[in-house]
Design a protein around this motif. Structure first.
Motif, short mmCIF file in Angstrom:
data_model
loop_
_atom_site.label_atom_id
_atom_site.label_comp_id
_atom_site.label_asym_id
_atom_site.label_seq_id
_atom_site.Cartn_x
_atom_site.Cartn_y
_atom_site.Cartn_z
N PRO A 112 63.61 -13.63 74.41
CA PRO A 112 64.22 -12.72 75.34
C PRO A 112 64.06 -13.20 76.66
O PRO A 112 64.99 -12.95 77.59
CB PRO A 112 63.69 -11.29 74.94
N HIS A 113 62.99 -13.84 77.02
CA HIS A 113 62.58 -14.28 78.30
C HIS A 113 63.67 -15.27 78.71
O HIS A 113 64.46 -15.36 79.84
CB HIS A 113 61.47 -14.98 78.49
N ARG A 114 64.02 -16.02 77.61
CA ARG A 114 65.07 -17.27 78.02
C ARG A 114 66.43 -16.60 78.33
O ARG A 114 67.19 -17.22 78.97
CB ARG A 114 64.95 -18.31 76.67
N MET A 115 66.67 -15.51 77.59
CA MET A 115 67.96 -14.85 77.84
C MET A 115 68.02 -14.34 79.16
O MET A 115 68.80 -14.25 80.04
CB MET A 115 68.34 -13.78 76.77
N ALA A 116 66.71 -13.43 79.61
CA ALA A 116 66.60 -13.02 80.79
C ALA A 116 66.94 -13.88 81.91
O ALA A 116 67.47 -13.41 82.94
CB ALA A 116 65.12 -12.24 80.79
N GLU A 117 66.44 -15.03 81.81
CA GLU A 117 66.44 -16.10 82.76
C GLU A 117 68.05 -16.36 82.92
O GLU A 117 68.22 -17.03 84.20
CB GLU A 117 65.94 -17.45 82.13
N ARG A 118 68.70 -16.27 82.23
CA ARG A 118 70.36 -16.47 82.31
C ARG A 118 71.02 -15.02 82.68
O ARG A 118 72.03 -15.00 82.49
CB ARG A 118 70.75 -17.09 81.10
N GLY A 119 70.48 -13.93 83.21
CA GLY A 119 71.05 -12.90 83.81
C GLY A 119 71.30 -11.77 82.53
O GLY A 119 72.33 -11.13 82.89
N ILE A 120 70.82 -11.85 81.41
CA ILE A 120 70.95 -11.23 80.27
C ILE A 120 70.05 -10.05 80.35
O ILE A 120 68.90 -10.27 80.17
CB ILE A 120 70.91 -11.84 78.86
N GLU A 121 70.15 -8.62 80.38
CA GLU A 121 69.31 -7.58 79.84
C GLU A 121 69.39 -7.57 78.42
O GLU A 121 70.44 -7.15 77.76
CB GLU A 121 69.88 -6.41 80.78
N VAL A 122 68.07 -7.70 77.82
CA VAL A 122 68.01 -7.60 76.67
C VAL A 122 67.40 -6.24 76.01
O VAL A 122 66.30 -5.96 76.45
CB VAL A 122 67.17 -8.95 76.09
N HIS A 123 67.98 -5.75 75.30
CA HIS A 123 67.62 -4.49 74.57
C HIS A 123 67.20 -4.89 73.06
O HIS A 123 67.87 -5.15 72.29
CB HIS A 123 68.80 -3.53 74.43
N VAL A 124 65.71 -4.66 73.19
CA VAL A 124 64.97 -5.22 71.68
C VAL A 124 64.91 -3.99 70.68
O VAL A 124 64.28 -2.84 71.05
CB VAL A 124 63.60 -5.91 71.99
N LEU A 125 65.67 -4.12 69.65
CA LEU A 125 65.87 -2.94 68.77
C LEU A 125 65.33 -3.27 67.46
O LEU A 125 64.95 -4.25 67.05
CB LEU A 125 67.23 -2.63 68.53
#
Length: 379
Positions: free
Chosen positions: A196-209
């Motif tokens: 999720p950190h790699r996605m967050a670096e690209r401006g993605i808010e990650v909801h881990v379910l």
């Protein structure tokens, strides 16, 4: 300085009767699991804390383990997940500026039974020739026949649903770094923190379910896309998540999956999965992206693979599926693409390896950018 204390004898027995005698490493006691080998020369802390290794006894092919100790920054999850640990020559003295304690102490603290001082090359060659199999490690008995009986009574990996053992109990959010561009629902099948950190670096808010989430819970976060993580177990025994993915594809939610998420994507599209003889585990697997021709060195941890044709597209209820990535060692399917039958626009894709690279090379980081392009609708 930390010197390893005197150790007690330990015994390792494979389910076919092959036996190795060594010394205790980590916690004393007895443990059972599937014997697998990992080829990485570095990254043992990330390996140990990868939930995909749940119920597996990991054999490190690199002879020297523990040289850099253990720190609090590199774990990829909340605990060590391996069922047992096998090394040849553990470090007597950890030496690294980031080290906070020894690996031996960390294994003891978390109750992980291990064995050291055995011929890990011979053990690895045996597993390559005979295939992954159940194994036991014990410091409480040195009777090989008695331990073998317990090994044969242990659960097998085939047919095991394990994602529910390792998933988060509650949903949580990893906020976007900088400007938020997209929202993604990530199903935690055994997710590593770097993903999720790699996605967050690209401006993605990650909801881990949690892995048990239903389609209503996924849609409740109003996701721009759906992500499936890595994880342990047999994909054929993991059915609810396949149904969830099919429901999401029916509703046109863009999809990206890695590792276990690749296998479940394959099953959602109608392909089968099968158990590899000894799997791919390490940080040096050569994979070709067939969409670009590029060859990348990649990090792997999987014992199952997708059974899909390499030489043709496949019509599915959700679009046209094709094999996008292939392993150059054994032609194993390493990635899938799903495109709209009419427009040929990308609807979803997956890979069988770890683009987050923790540990491992960064060759596959472009896949997170490809996911962003999918969310943008530009590919």
């Amino acid at each position: 300085m930390h010197l390893r204390a005197a150790t007690t004898p330990a015994l390792l027995v494979l389910e076919d009767g092959r036996t190795f005698h060594g010394e205790s490493y980590g916690a004393e006691g007895e443990t059972f699991g599937e014997a697998v080998f990992a080829t990485g020369m570095t990254g043992y802390q990330e390996t140990l804390t990868d939930p995909s290794y749940h119920r597996q006894v990991v054999v490190q092919t690199a002879p020297h383990i523990g040289n850099t100790g253990v720190n609090d920054e590199d774990p990829e999850s909340r605990r060590i997940w391996v069922a047992g640990y096998v090394v040849r020559e553990p470090a007597r003295i950890p030496s690294n500026w980031r080290s906070q304690r020894s690996l031996d102490d960390e294994l003891k603290e978390q109750g992980i039974v291990g064995i050291a001082g055995i011929d890990t090359r011979a053990l690895t060659r045996h597993l390559r020739e005979r295939g992954s199999m159940r194994v036991g490690i014990s410091t409480t008995t040195l009777d090989a026949d008695a331990l073998l009986e317990k090994v044969k009574a242990a659960a097998e990996m085939a047919g095991s649903e394990l994602s529910s053992d390792v998933t988060t109990s509650e949903a949580y959010v990893v906020p976007a770094i900088g400007e938020k561009r997209f929202t993604v629902a990530a199903l935690d099948l055994g997710i590593k923190e770097m993903t999720p950190h790699r996605m967050a670096e690209r401006g993605i808010e990650v909801h881990v379910l949690p892995a048990t989430s239903a389609i209503d819970e996924v849609l409740a976060v109003q996701p721009d896309g759906l992500f499936y993580s890595n994880g342990p177990g047999d994909p054929a025994a993991t059915t609810a998540q396949v149904e969830l993915l099919q429901q999401a594809l029916d509703q046109g939610v863009p999809y990206f999956g890695i590792c276990f998420g690749n296998q479940l994507f394959g099953r959602a599209l109608g392909f089968g999965t099968y158990k590899l003889k000894y799997g791919h585990r390490g940080i040096n697997q050569p994979v070709q992206d067939r969409t670009t021709g590029k060859v990348e060195v990649t990090a792997h941890n999987h014992g199952f693979a997708v059974d899909a044709p390499l030489d043709k597209d496949t019509e599915t209820p959700y679009g046209v599926a094709s094999v996008s990535h292939v392993n150059l060692n054994d032609d194993c399917v390493e990635g899938l693409e799903l495109r709209d039958a009419a427009s040929r626009k990308l609807k979803g894709f997956s890979v069988q390896y770890h683009p987050e690279a923790a540990a491992g090379p960064h060759d596959a980081a472009y896949l997170f950018d490809r996911f962003v392009n999918l969310l943008e609708g530009t590919i």
